[in-house]
Scaffold this active site. Structure first.
Site, PDB file in Angstrom:
ATOM      1  N   LYS A   1       0.838  -1.214   0.000  1.00 29.64           N
ATOM      2  CA  LYS A   1       0.000   0.000   0.000  1.00 29.64           C
ATOM      3  C   LYS A   1       0.872   1.263   0.000  1.00 29.64           C
ATOM      4  O   LYS A   1       0.641   2.187  -0.759  1.00 29.64           O
ATOM      5  CB  LYS A   1      -0.925   0.028   1.241  1.00 29.64           C
ATOM      6  CG  LYS A   1      -1.859  -1.164   1.340  1.00 29.64           C
ATOM      7  CD  LYS A   1      -2.737  -1.084   2.574  1.00 29.64           C
ATOM      8  CE  LYS A   1      -1.985  -1.135   3.892  1.00 29.64           C
ATOM      9  NZ  LYS A   1      -1.268  -2.397   4.140  1.00 29.64           N
TER      10      LYS A   1
ATOM     11  N   ARG B   1      -9.453   1.508   8.508  1.00 31.05           N
ATOM     12  CA  ARG B   1      -8.982   0.180   8.882  1.00 31.05           C
ATOM     13  C   ARG B   1     -10.012  -0.589   9.680  1.00 31.05           C
ATOM     14  O   ARG B   1      -9.784  -1.738  10.041  1.00 31.05           O
ATOM     15  CB  ARG B   1      -7.761   0.369   9.763  1.00 31.05           C
ATOM     16  CG  ARG B   1      -6.583  -0.484   9.425  1.00 31.05           C
ATOM     17  CD  ARG B   1      -5.490  -0.071  10.379  1.00 31.05           C
ATOM     18  NE  ARG B   1      -4.323  -0.829  10.192  1.00 31.05           N
ATOM     19  CZ  ARG B   1      -3.296  -0.435   9.430  1.00 31.05           C
ATOM     20  NH1 ARG B   1      -3.329   0.702   8.788  1.00 31.05           N
ATOM     21  NH2 ARG B   1      -2.236  -1.201   9.335  1.00 31.05           N
TER      22      ARG B   1
ATOM     23  N   ARG C   1      11.664  -6.040   4.563  1.00 27.38           N
ATOM     24  CA  ARG C   1      11.547  -4.572   4.572  1.00 27.38           C
ATOM     25  C   ARG C   1      12.568  -3.935   5.500  1.00 27.38           C
ATOM     26  O   ARG C   1      12.799  -4.397   6.610  1.00 27.38           O
ATOM     27  CB  ARG C   1      10.141  -4.152   5.009  1.00 27.38           C
ATOM     28  CG  ARG C   1      10.044  -2.630   5.146  1.00 27.38           C
ATOM     29  CD  ARG C   1       8.637  -2.106   5.165  1.00 27.38           C
ATOM     30  NE  ARG C   1       7.837  -2.656   6.224  1.00 27.38           N
ATOM     31  CZ  ARG C   1       6.536  -2.516   6.297  1.00 27.38           C
ATOM     32  NH1 ARG C   1       5.882  -1.858   5.352  1.00 27.38           N
ATOM     33  NH2 ARG C   1       5.870  -3.051   7.289  1.00 27.38           N
TER      34      ARG C   1
ATOM     35  N   ARG D   1      11.502  -2.236  10.977  1.00 22.52           N
ATOM     36  CA  ARG D   1      10.460  -1.610  11.790  1.00 22.52           C
ATOM     37  C   ARG D   1      10.189  -2.486  13.003  1.00 22.52           C
ATOM     38  O   ARG D   1      10.195  -3.712  12.901  1.00 22.52           O
ATOM     39  CB  ARG D   1       9.176  -1.493  10.962  1.00 22.52           C
ATOM     40  CG  ARG D   1       8.923  -0.083  10.482  1.00 22.52           C
ATOM     41  CD  ARG D   1       7.825   0.021   9.466  1.00 22.52           C
ATOM     42  NE  ARG D   1       6.527  -0.488   9.874  1.00 22.52           N
ATOM     43  CZ  ARG D   1       5.427  -0.389   9.125  1.00 22.52           C
ATOM     44  NH1 ARG D   1       5.472   0.209   7.958  1.00 22.52           N
ATOM     45  NH2 ARG D   1       4.276  -0.877   9.539  1.00 22.52           N
TER      46      ARG D   1
ATOM     47  N   ARG E   1      -0.591  -8.348  13.423  1.00 21.12           N
ATOM     48  CA  ARG E   1      -1.100  -7.347  12.469  1.00 21.12           C
ATOM     49  C   ARG E   1      -1.963  -8.013  11.400  1.00 21.12           C
ATOM     50  O   ARG E   1      -2.969  -7.455  10.973  1.00 21.12           O
ATOM     51  CB  ARG E   1       0.074  -6.591  11.832  1.00 21.12           C
ATOM     52  CG  ARG E   1       0.729  -5.650  12.832  1.00 21.12           C
ATOM     53  CD  ARG E   1       2.092  -5.202  12.372  1.00 21.12           C
ATOM     54  NE  ARG E   1       2.078  -4.563  11.080  1.00 21.12           N
ATOM     55  CZ  ARG E   1       3.115  -4.548  10.255  1.00 21.12           C
ATOM     56  NH1 ARG E   1       4.242  -5.140  10.590  1.00 21.12           N
ATOM     57  NH2 ARG E   1       3.030  -3.937   9.104  1.00 21.12           N
TER      58      ARG E   1
HETATM   59  P1  AP5 Z   1       4.911  -1.587   1.772  1.00 21.59           P
HETATM   60  O1  AP5 Z   1       4.572  -0.732   0.592  1.00 21.59           O
HETATM   61  O2  AP5 Z   1       5.685  -0.964   2.893  1.00 21.59           O
HETATM   62  O3  AP5 Z   1       3.589  -2.335   2.281  1.00 21.59           O
HETATM   63  P2  AP5 Z   1       2.342  -1.811   3.101  1.00 21.59           P
HETATM   64  O4  AP5 Z   1       1.128  -2.495   2.543  1.00 21.59           O
HETATM   65  O5  AP5 Z   1       2.314  -0.302   3.136  1.00 21.59           O
HETATM   66  O6  AP5 Z   1       2.712  -2.442   4.497  1.00 21.59           O
HETATM   67  P3  AP5 Z   1       2.655  -1.846   5.970  1.00 21.59           P
HETATM   68  O7  AP5 Z   1       3.274  -2.899   6.827  1.00 21.59           O
HETATM   69  O8  AP5 Z   1       3.268  -0.468   6.039  1.00 21.59           O
HETATM   70  O9  AP5 Z   1       1.140  -1.755   6.177  1.00 21.59           O
HETATM   71  P4  AP5 Z   1       0.425  -1.786   7.516  1.00 21.59           P
HETATM   72  O10 AP5 Z   1      -0.962  -1.555   7.036  1.00 21.59           O
HETATM   73  O11 AP5 Z   1       0.626  -2.969   8.364  1.00 21.59           O
HETATM   74  O12 AP5 Z   1       1.178  -0.643   8.339  1.00 21.59           O
HETATM   75  P5  AP5 Z   1       0.837   0.878   8.611  1.00 21.59           P
HETATM   76  O13 AP5 Z   1       2.093   1.632   8.488  1.00 21.59           O
HETATM   77  O14 AP5 Z   1      -0.370   1.333   7.848  1.00 21.59           O
HETATM   78  O15 AP5 Z   1       5.704  -2.859   1.222  1.00 21.59           O
HETATM   79  C1  AP5 Z   1       6.199  -3.837   2.105  1.00 21.59           C
HETATM   80  C2  AP5 Z   1       7.627  -4.263   1.668  1.00 21.59           C
HETATM   81  O16 AP5 Z   1       7.565  -4.885   0.400  1.00 21.59           O
HETATM   82  C3  AP5 Z   1       8.595  -3.080   1.509  1.00 21.59           C
HETATM   83  O17 AP5 Z   1       9.879  -3.519   1.882  1.00 21.59           O
HETATM   84  C4  AP5 Z   1       8.566  -2.772   0.003  1.00 21.59           C
HETATM   85  O18 AP5 Z   1       9.786  -2.221  -0.454  1.00 21.59           O
HETATM   86  C5  AP5 Z   1       8.321  -4.155  -0.571  1.00 21.59           C
HETATM   87  N1  AP5 Z   1       7.500  -4.148  -1.769  1.00 21.59           N
HETATM   88  C6  AP5 Z   1       6.388  -3.401  -2.009  1.00 21.59           C
HETATM   89  N2  AP5 Z   1       5.861  -3.709  -3.208  1.00 21.59           N
HETATM   90  C7  AP5 Z   1       6.649  -4.693  -3.729  1.00 21.59           C
HETATM   91  C8  AP5 Z   1       6.624  -5.455  -4.927  1.00 21.59           C
HETATM   92  N3  AP5 Z   1       5.654  -5.253  -5.866  1.00 21.59           N
HETATM   93  N4  AP5 Z   1       7.587  -6.395  -5.118  1.00 21.59           N
HETATM   94  C9  AP5 Z   1       8.553  -6.597  -4.195  1.00 21.59           C
HETATM   95  N5  AP5 Z   1       8.641  -5.912  -3.036  1.00 21.59           N
HETATM   96  C10 AP5 Z   1       7.696  -4.972  -2.810  1.00 21.59           C
HETATM   97  O19 AP5 Z   1       0.365   0.810  10.154  1.00 21.59           O
HETATM   98  C11 AP5 Z   1       1.273   0.491  11.186  1.00 21.59           C
HETATM   99  C12 AP5 Z   1       0.524   0.484  12.513  1.00 21.59           C
HETATM  100  O20 AP5 Z   1      -0.024   1.799  12.795  1.00 21.59           O
HETATM  101  C13 AP5 Z   1      -0.680  -0.463  12.591  1.00 21.59           C
HETATM  102  O21 AP5 Z   1      -0.300  -1.773  12.927  1.00 21.59           O
HETATM  103  C14 AP5 Z   1      -1.496   0.214  13.715  1.00 21.59           C
HETATM  104  O22 AP5 Z   1      -0.943  -0.052  14.979  1.00 21.59           O
HETATM  105  C15 AP5 Z   1      -1.314   1.702  13.424  1.00 21.59           C
HETATM  106  N6  AP5 Z   1      -2.322   2.227  12.519  1.00 21.59           N
HETATM  107  C16 AP5 Z   1      -2.088   2.733  11.266  1.00 21.59           C
HETATM  108  N7  AP5 Z   1      -3.246   3.150  10.711  1.00 21.59           N
HETATM  109  C17 AP5 Z   1      -4.230   2.892  11.611  1.00 21.59           C
HETATM  110  C18 AP5 Z   1      -5.627   3.064  11.587  1.00 21.59           C
HETATM  111  N8  AP5 Z   1      -6.254   3.576  10.518  1.00 21.59           N
HETATM  112  N9  AP5 Z   1      -6.336   2.673  12.677  1.00 21.59           N
HETATM  113  C19 AP5 Z   1      -5.721   2.157  13.755  1.00 21.59           C
HETATM  114  N10 AP5 Z   1      -4.387   1.949  13.841  1.00 21.59           N
HETATM  115  C20 AP5 Z   1      -3.640   2.304  12.772  1.00 21.59           C
END
Ligand code: AP5
Length: 217
Positions: free
Chosen positions: A13, A88, A127, A160, A171
């Site tokens: 994402k 979410r 990552r 991370r 998660r």
């Molecule tokens: P990446 O693009 O980083 O993936 P992502 O889907 O953004 O993964 P996240 O782990 O950041 O999502 P998340 O939803 O768990 O975390 P968030 O930060 O929102 O890609 C992943 C890896 O793969 C990277 O190394 C990238 O380089 C690689 N990659 C990408 N595309 C690729 C491809 N096509 N081929 C190969 N490699 C590739 O949330 C973190 C925390 O914050 C949550 O757990 C929660 O505690 C809190 N939080 C955030 N938002 C909320 C909310 N709305 N409500 C409540 N709590 C929240």
């Protein structure tokens, strides 16, 4: 452009939201990034959410919704936005619907980046992030410099805290329990697009652009 990206942790994402937002000239609004920046800066918000984020839980809806509301009221978001990591939960989605109704700027699409949990967790294992400038790398797909530093700013990249294996599992469970119900929510509203998230970054980006263009016709 007013778009939400949905998908498992690791589905890509953040990677795709950054590309899409930059090509459309709209802000990339990522609640995870907002929380991590606050944690790094040691602000009251950061102190409040640190323990929840590091154990893989979800920050309370009321707090998260208030932060997004404030962000979407900033001038740059009048042109649109790509939301990443929000909504979410169903209450967050309902709050977003109400917020956008109030702005007379309805959501155009919710895009589900589709991937199995095993594939997503495998991506997360590779990552690495830069603690200084926030850039994201992947040990195989988009590696940092050979000495483990960030090619953009020179800081040492790190894993991370919530990418540790036991936290990843939590998660994924949070996604399946709280976020997956958003798929039928947006499907019923006629706004859902499904995009397979496997393959390299450029392939996924091309698929995403084609899906959005096809849906606009
Ligand atoms: P990446 O693009 O980083 O993936 P992502 O889907 O953004 O993964 P996240 O782990 O950041 O999502 P998340 O939803 O768990 O975390 P968030 O930060 O929102 O890609 C992943 C890896 O793969 C990277 O190394 C990238 O380089 C690689 N990659 C990408 N595309 C690729 C491809 N096509 N081929 C190969 N490699 C590739 O949330 C973190 C925390 O914050 C949550 O757990 C929660 O505690 C809190 N939080 C955030 N938002 C909320 C909310 N709305 N409500 C409540 N709590 C929240």
């Amino acid at each position: 452009m007013r778009i939400v990206l949905l998908g498992l942790p690791g589905a890509g994402k953040g990677t795709q939201a950054a590309l899409l937002a930059s090509s459309a000239g709209v802000p990339h609004v990522a609640t995870g990034n907002i929380f991590r920046q606050a944690m790094t800066a040691g602000t009251p918000l950061g102190l409040q959410v640190r323990e929840i984020v590091e154990r893989g839980g979800l920050v309370p809806d009321q707090l998260t919704v208030a932060i997004v509301r404030q962000r979407l009221m900033e001038a740059d978001a009048a042109r649109g936005f790509v939301l990443d990591g929000f909504p979410r939960t169903v209450p967050q989605a309902l709050a977003l619907d109400a917020m956008l109704r109030g702005m007379a700027a309805p959501l155009e699409r919710a895009v589900l980046l589709q991937m199995t949990a095993d594939e997503a967790v495998a991506r997360l294992a590779g990552r690495r992030v830069c603690p200084r400038c926030g850039a994201t790398y992947h040990l195989q797909a988009a590696p940092p410099a050979p000495d483990g530093t960030c090619p953009r700013c020179g800081a040492a990249v790190e894993q991370r805290a919530d990418d540790r294996e036991e936290v990843q599992r939590r998660r994924v469970e949070a996604y399946e329990g709280e976020t997956a119900p958003l798929v039928p929510h947006y499907e019923a509203a006629g706004r859902l697009l499904r995009v397979p998230a496997g393959g390299d970054v450029a392939d996924v980006a091309a698929r995403l652009r084609a899906a959005l263009a096809g849906a606009a016709r």
